[in-house]
Motif scaffolding. Structure first.
Motif, short mmCIF file in Angstrom:
data_model
loop_
_atom_site.label_atom_id
_atom_site.label_comp_id
_atom_site.label_asym_id
_atom_site.label_seq_id
_atom_site.Cartn_x
_atom_site.Cartn_y
_atom_site.Cartn_z
N SER A 176 0.78 -1.14 -0.05
CA SER A 176 -0.16 -0.06 0.03
C SER A 176 0.79 1.32 -0.04
N PRO A 227 -5.47 4.78 -2.67
CA PRO A 227 -6.98 5.62 -2.02
C PRO A 227 -7.17 6.89 -2.59
N TYR A 274 -5.55 10.79 -2.21
CA TYR A 274 -4.01 10.55 -1.69
C TYR A 274 -3.30 11.69 -2.02
#
Length: 318
Positions: A78, A101, A104
């Motif tokens: 991630s 995400p 971000y």
């Protein structure tokens, strides 16, 4: 109702402003009489508050220097949170990141270079680059992207270089995928799964100089003619990978270099029928119809004769 204070170094909800040092000191209890251990803790907290006032510290497993954050080759699954606010160059290459995400990049207004190559990205969230107005270089090569949607580069008008190469599952580029990218000079779409590319996707790029499209399974049918004609007239260096751009179909042009196709190659796409052609087709249809009627009539007579002959033979035997 009292709310708990935000932890030191964290972002305030709804914005990118970090807490000030005075806010941190106000949260510390009065240490009482001077004590070496208490003073040491206070000094450490003060140092942390000073770093927070300048921006988030460098993420774990990353190196930060002169506004460059390098998190490459760290086997990350991630993206790292809380980057320094003044980050200009962010490298997340050669990891195992599967998703980014939403929002971000919202807080990193100074970002110029984003390197996401060689990860496992399937798609990017809509509006990811909405606040990345200074982003100039974007590398998404060697991922698993399947399509480029219309809003993928929304508001990223400063992009100069986009690399989407070596995405083997990339099958579709939306006609408005690169809309508004007037400064884009270099676009790499090579070694994907593209069989077709709309002219509309490229004709809105006035600054485009280099286009790499080799290594794709192009289907060189009539729908490709507008794109190829535009390429020959507009792109100055598109021949850089001309030997790699080949047709996979239809069979009559399979294996032919894409840029070797001329207007003569698409001549069949422009065939039109004249009045004589229509009259000839009508005449042939009429003749075929008459022939069909005559044939059916003869078959009917033959079948009737065979039936009568068979009945007469049976009566003679009796």
């Amino acid at each position: 109702m009292n709310t708990a204070p935000a932890p030191v170094g964290s972002l305030q909800q709804g914005g990118c402003q970090l807490p000030k040092m005075g806010d941190t000191w106000s949260q510390l209890p009065w240490p009482g009489p001077p004590h070496p251990a208490v003073l040491l803790v206070s000094l450490l907290l003060a140092a942390g508050a000073m770093r927070s006032d300048a921006g988030a510290s460098c993420p774990v497993l990353c190196t930060c220097h002169n506004q460059v954050v390098d998190c490459s080759s760290q086997r990350l699954f991630s993206v790292p949170p809380d980057l320094p606010m003044d980050t200009r160059n962010l490298s997340l290459a050669h990891n195992r990141i599967t998703a980014v995400p939403p929002g971000y990049l919202t807080c990193y207004m100074e970002l110029r270079v984003l390197d996401l190559r060689n990860n496992s990205l399937v798609e990017l969230p809509p509006g990811l680059f909405l606040h990345a107005k200074r982003l100039a270089h974007l590398d998404l090569s060697y991922n698993n992207l399947s399509h480029v949607p219309a809003d993928m580069f929304q508001e990223a008008h400063g992009l100069v270089h986009i690399d989407l190469s070596h995405n083997p599952w990339l099958r579709r580029v939306h006609p408005q995928a690169f809309q508004g990218l007037v400064q884009l000079r270099d676009l790499d779409l090579s070694y994907g799964g593209l069989a077709f590319l709309s002219l509309e996707a490229l004709e809105g790029l006035p600054g485009l100089v280099t286009l790499q499209i080799g290594g794709n399974p192009w289907v060189c049918g009539c729908t490709m003619e507008p794109l190829l004609k535009w390429l020959r007239n507009r792109i100055q260096r598109c021949t850089a990978d001309s030997q790699l751009a080949e047709c996979r179909g239809p069979p009559e042009v399979e294996g032919a270099p894409l840029f070797s196709l001329t207007e003569e190659s698409f001549k069949a796409c422009h065939l039109t029928l004249t009045l004589d052609d229509y009259l000839f087709i009508a005449f042939v249809g009429f003749v075929v119809s008459i022939a069909s009627v005559v044939t059916n009539f003869l078959l009917g007579i033959t079948a009737n004769c065979c039936h009568r002959w068979s009945k007469a033979s049976e009566e003679e035997e009796i």
